[in-house]
Write an enzyme that holds these catalytic residues in place. Sequence first.
Site, short mmCIF file in Angstrom:
data_model
loop_
_atom_site.label_atom_id
_atom_site.label_comp_id
_atom_site.label_asym_id
_atom_site.label_seq_id
_atom_site.Cartn_x
_atom_site.Cartn_y
_atom_site.Cartn_z
N ASP A 163 -4.73 -7.26 -1.77
CA ASP A 163 -4.04 -6.23 -2.57
C ASP A 163 -2.69 -6.80 -3.00
O ASP A 163 -1.65 -6.18 -2.81
CB ASP A 163 -3.87 -4.95 -1.75
CG ASP A 163 -3.46 -3.76 -2.60
OD1 ASP A 163 -3.55 -3.86 -3.84
OD2 ASP A 163 -3.03 -2.74 -2.03
N ASN A 168 3.77 -4.86 -2.86
CA ASN A 168 3.40 -5.33 -1.52
C ASN A 168 4.07 -6.65 -1.14
O ASN A 168 3.72 -7.25 -0.12
CB ASN A 168 1.88 -5.47 -1.42
CG ASN A 168 1.20 -4.12 -1.46
OD1 ASN A 168 1.82 -3.10 -1.15
ND2 ASN A 168 -0.07 -4.09 -1.84
N ASP A 181 1.05 -4.09 3.55
CA ASP A 181 -0.24 -3.53 3.12
C ASP A 181 -1.34 -4.59 3.11
O ASP A 181 -1.91 -4.94 2.08
CB ASP A 181 -0.12 -2.89 1.74
CG ASP A 181 0.66 -1.58 1.79
OD1 ASP A 181 0.89 -1.08 2.90
OD2 ASP A 181 1.04 -1.07 0.72
#
Length: 232
Positions: A163, A168, A181
Amino acid sequence: MEIPGEVLAAVGEDAVWSNEHEGLSGDVWRAGSSYVKRAGVDERDRLRWLGEHFEVPEIKAFANDWLVLADVGAPSLAAADPVLAGTVMGTVLRSLHALPVASCPFDARIPVVLDKARRNVEAGLVDPEDFDDDNRGVTPAELLERLIATAPEDEDLVVAHGDFCPPNVLLRPDGSTVLIDVSRLGVSDRHRDIALVHRELGEEAVDAFTRAYGLNPRPEMLSWYRLLDEFF
């Protein structure tokens, strides 16, 4: 919601809880100097492993799928200068993808992610309203058929974040970075990460990313991994 005592003890009984904060929503709360997530063991275990190689948030407590993480105290790249964001993301991703694949215990290769995509569709967890514009008007089941039919036959395997997008990656004033994350982290094709970078960044930032990362991606792989991301 019944919050485990270990979680309440970690954040402090007087902590003010809020879900209004940069780049985060859903089952993620700011509580005092901590972040609290309904994350499960997937993210806990990946944070522990990745923390041996990169800076990640400190795990303050874990109980019944509640994860308490220390506030890193650094902003994400979501609001950074685009060229800076692209350069930092390219540099970080190059280092992440250089980790030995054999050292990573988490599997995110094509058969694994296709099975997870199928289970998400069957469980009603895939919202067609969130699809990219070019996939609008297609049902999750129909899109899954397309995903399976066009799956790549080979994979250029690396340790992938899963991701990898500007919110992030946190950037400190001294230039050091923190990855967050990471529940999708695992051995996968490098294009799984690169596809999201290309989707999230503008042209100038993508150019900066490519210079820092050092590889021109395969367009057909970018398309397939963007399609895969619709199911997560």
